[in-house]
Design an enzyme around this catalytic site. Structure first.
Site, short mmCIF file in Angstrom:
data_model
loop_
_atom_site.label_atom_id
_atom_site.label_comp_id
_atom_site.label_asym_id
_atom_site.label_seq_id
_atom_site.Cartn_x
_atom_site.Cartn_y
_atom_site.Cartn_z
N ALA A 68 66.24 72.94 -81.26
CA ALA A 68 66.38 72.07 -80.09
C ALA A 68 66.03 72.90 -78.87
CB ALA A 68 67.82 71.57 -80.00
N GLY A 111 67.62 72.94 -84.99
CA GLY A 111 67.21 71.55 -85.10
C GLY A 111 65.89 71.38 -85.85
N GLU A 114 66.89 71.29 -89.35
CA GLU A 114 67.59 70.02 -89.57
C GLU A 114 66.62 68.85 -89.65
OE1 GLU A 114 70.25 70.85 -86.22
OE2 GLU A 114 71.90 70.48 -87.59
N GLU A 134 72.30 78.70 -84.68
CA GLU A 134 73.11 78.20 -83.56
C GLU A 134 74.29 79.11 -83.24
OE1 GLU A 134 71.99 76.34 -86.08
OE2 GLU A 134 71.22 74.43 -85.33
N1 CO8 Z 1 64.12 76.14 -77.01
C1 CO8 Z 1 63.37 76.33 -75.89
N2 CO8 Z 1 62.35 77.20 -75.82
C2 CO8 Z 1 62.08 77.92 -76.92
C3 CO8 Z 1 62.81 77.77 -78.12
C4 CO8 Z 1 63.87 76.82 -78.13
N3 CO8 Z 1 64.62 76.58 -79.23
N4 CO8 Z 1 62.31 78.63 -79.04
C5 CO8 Z 1 61.29 79.28 -78.44
N5 CO8 Z 1 61.14 78.85 -77.17
C6 CO8 Z 1 60.17 79.30 -76.17
C7 CO8 Z 1 60.53 80.67 -75.61
O1 CO8 Z 1 61.49 80.55 -74.59
C8 CO8 Z 1 59.20 81.13 -75.12
O2 CO8 Z 1 58.91 80.53 -73.89
P1 CO8 Z 1 58.42 81.45 -72.61
O3 CO8 Z 1 57.07 81.97 -73.06
O4 CO8 Z 1 58.36 80.46 -71.49
O5 CO8 Z 1 59.43 82.53 -72.47
C9 CO8 Z 1 58.20 80.56 -76.13
O6 CO8 Z 1 58.90 79.50 -76.78
C10 CO8 Z 1 57.78 81.56 -77.18
O7 CO8 Z 1 58.96 82.11 -77.77
P2 CO8 Z 1 59.21 83.70 -77.95
O8 CO8 Z 1 58.51 84.45 -76.87
O9 CO8 Z 1 60.68 83.90 -78.08
O10 CO8 Z 1 58.45 83.93 -79.34
P3 CO8 Z 1 58.76 85.06 -80.44
O11 CO8 Z 1 57.64 84.94 -81.41
O12 CO8 Z 1 59.04 86.35 -79.77
O13 CO8 Z 1 60.15 84.59 -81.14
C11 CO8 Z 1 61.68 83.04 -82.18
C12 CO8 Z 1 60.21 83.43 -81.93
C13 CO8 Z 1 62.38 84.06 -83.05
C14 CO8 Z 1 61.64 81.69 -82.90
C15 CO8 Z 1 62.44 82.89 -80.84
O14 CO8 Z 1 61.66 82.10 -79.95
C16 CO8 Z 1 63.79 82.26 -80.95
O15 CO8 Z 1 64.73 82.91 -81.37
N6 CO8 Z 1 63.93 80.97 -80.56
C17 CO8 Z 1 65.18 80.26 -80.57
C18 CO8 Z 1 65.59 79.86 -81.95
C19 CO8 Z 1 66.92 79.16 -81.94
O16 CO8 Z 1 67.94 79.72 -81.57
N7 CO8 Z 1 66.92 77.88 -82.34
C20 CO8 Z 1 68.12 77.07 -82.43
C21 CO8 Z 1 68.28 76.31 -81.16
S1 CO8 Z 1 69.86 75.47 -81.11
C22 CO8 Z 1 69.62 74.06 -81.99
O17 CO8 Z 1 68.57 73.80 -82.53
C23 CO8 Z 1 70.79 73.14 -82.05
C24 CO8 Z 1 70.51 71.94 -82.95
C25 CO8 Z 1 70.95 70.67 -82.30
C26 CO8 Z 1 70.43 69.44 -83.01
C27 CO8 Z 1 68.94 69.30 -83.11
C28 CO8 Z 1 68.53 67.98 -83.69
C29 CO8 Z 1 67.17 67.90 -84.38
#
Ligand code: CO8
Length: 262
Positions: A68, A111, A114, A134
């Site tokens: 998400a 998400g 999911e 999460e």
């Molecule tokens: N939300 C918003 N932006 C994101 C997300 C995200 N989940 N994941 C990546 N991005 C963005 C980054 O902020 C970045 O943007 P910017 O260039 O503006 O800084 C861009 O995407 C590229 O990401 P990275 O530079 O971090 O890329 P890496 O290759 O270094 O890392 C990762 C990739 C490991 C995937 C890393 O981006 C990461 O850890 N992302 C977050 C993963 C995460 O924690 N996901 C869970 C989110 S919580 C959730 O999903 C709750 C579920 C609720 C229900 C959903 C219903 C379907």
């Protein structure tokens, strides 16, 4: 269709198959409210289109979806989330009747994992990166992850993933049964596999396919005795369909069935 900003509806080149691609490359396909408005609209269009017998949902080489949209959720209050039933509409995928195959390459986190699990069949690349991270953000899965992952791989493995936020490869997910098949290669290879399966499903009677999906899904909610009874009732009801007559007649006459979808 062309007005979508967060997804692409592509020509699958396969009869009866719709191909939907999550497309927010700059955010690794993070799932926002705007994205779900579009995805749900595209899914509804597929459901209403009599030509569509199966759907493939995919992302890119890098990400199916990295969760998400954290930036959208960061400042949300409990009252807003609760009173507006935040993400309730994000589960529309789990209520549609047309079979959906998730073709996962890259990250399928939170998400994203999911959403993939709401689909009927999961395919992945061996290097796909599943996970429920999460816990690292001070929260928990919110779109069925704790329930669907546990049903799919058992309590101990699901608990380990959800409590640690560890990564979980497509290869391991195949071994544990979360994923039906994990392939070598990238997005193209996994999408090709998904399209081939989707085309096969779309070539069968829509009535029988809808019934088959319904009874398998019932197994998630019912005990074995009620589930078997439920299956038998639906099985009985198919003797009222044209396609059961067409399918069995074609078999006895050594012909290929021409489904009426009725
Ligand atoms: N939300 C918003 N932006 C994101 C997300 C995200 N989940 N994941 C990546 N991005 C963005 C980054 O902020 C970045 O943007 P910017 O260039 O503006 O800084 C861009 O995407 C590229 O990401 P990275 O530079 O971090 O890329 P890496 O290759 O270094 O890392 C990762 C990739 C490991 C995937 C890393 O981006 C990461 O850890 N992302 C977050 C993963 C995460 O924690 N996901 C869970 C989110 S919580 C959730 O999903 C709750 C579920 C609720 C229900 C959903 C219903 C379907």
């Amino acid at each position: 269709q062309s007005s979508y900003e967060n997804i692409l509806v592509e020509d699958s080149q396969k009869p009866g198959v719709a191909l939907i691609r999550l497309n927010r490359p700059k955010a690794l396909n993070a799932l926002s409210s705007a994205l779900f408005v579009e995805l749900n609209d595209a899914l509804k269009n597929c459901e209403e289109d009599p030509e569509v017998g199966a759907i493939v949902l995919t992302g890119s080489d890098k990400a199916f979806a990295a969760g998400a949209d954290i930036k959208e959720m960061a400042s949300l209050s409990f009252a807003d989330a609760y009173t507006n039933n935040f993400i309730a509409s994000w589960s529309y995928m789990s209520s549609i009747r047309t079979p959906v195959i998730a073709a996962v390459s890259g990250h399928a986190l939170g998400g994203g994992c999911e959403l993939a699990m709401m689909c009927d069949i999961l395919y992945a690349t061996k290097t796909a990166n599943f996970g429920q991270p999460e816990i690292k953000l001070g929260t928990i899965p919110g779109a069925g992850g704790s329930q669907r992952l546990t049903k799919a791989i058992g309590k101990s493995k699901a608990m380990e993933l959800i409590l640690t936020g560890n990564n979980y490869s497509g290869e391991q997910a195949e071994r544990d049964g979360l994923v039906a098949k994990a392939v070598e290669g990238g997005n193209k290879e996994v999408v090709d596999l998904a399209l081939t399966t989707a085309a096969k499903i779309a070539s069968y009677s829509r009535v029988a396919v809808t019934a088959a999906k319904e009874v398998v899904n019932k197994s998630q909610d019912l005990g074995i005795r009620e589930g078997v009874e439920y299956e038998r009732r639906i099985f009985h009801s198919l003797f009222g369909s044209q396609d059961q007559k067409i399918g069995m007649k074609a078999f006895t006459e050594k012909q290929k069935p021409k489904w009426s979808h009725s």
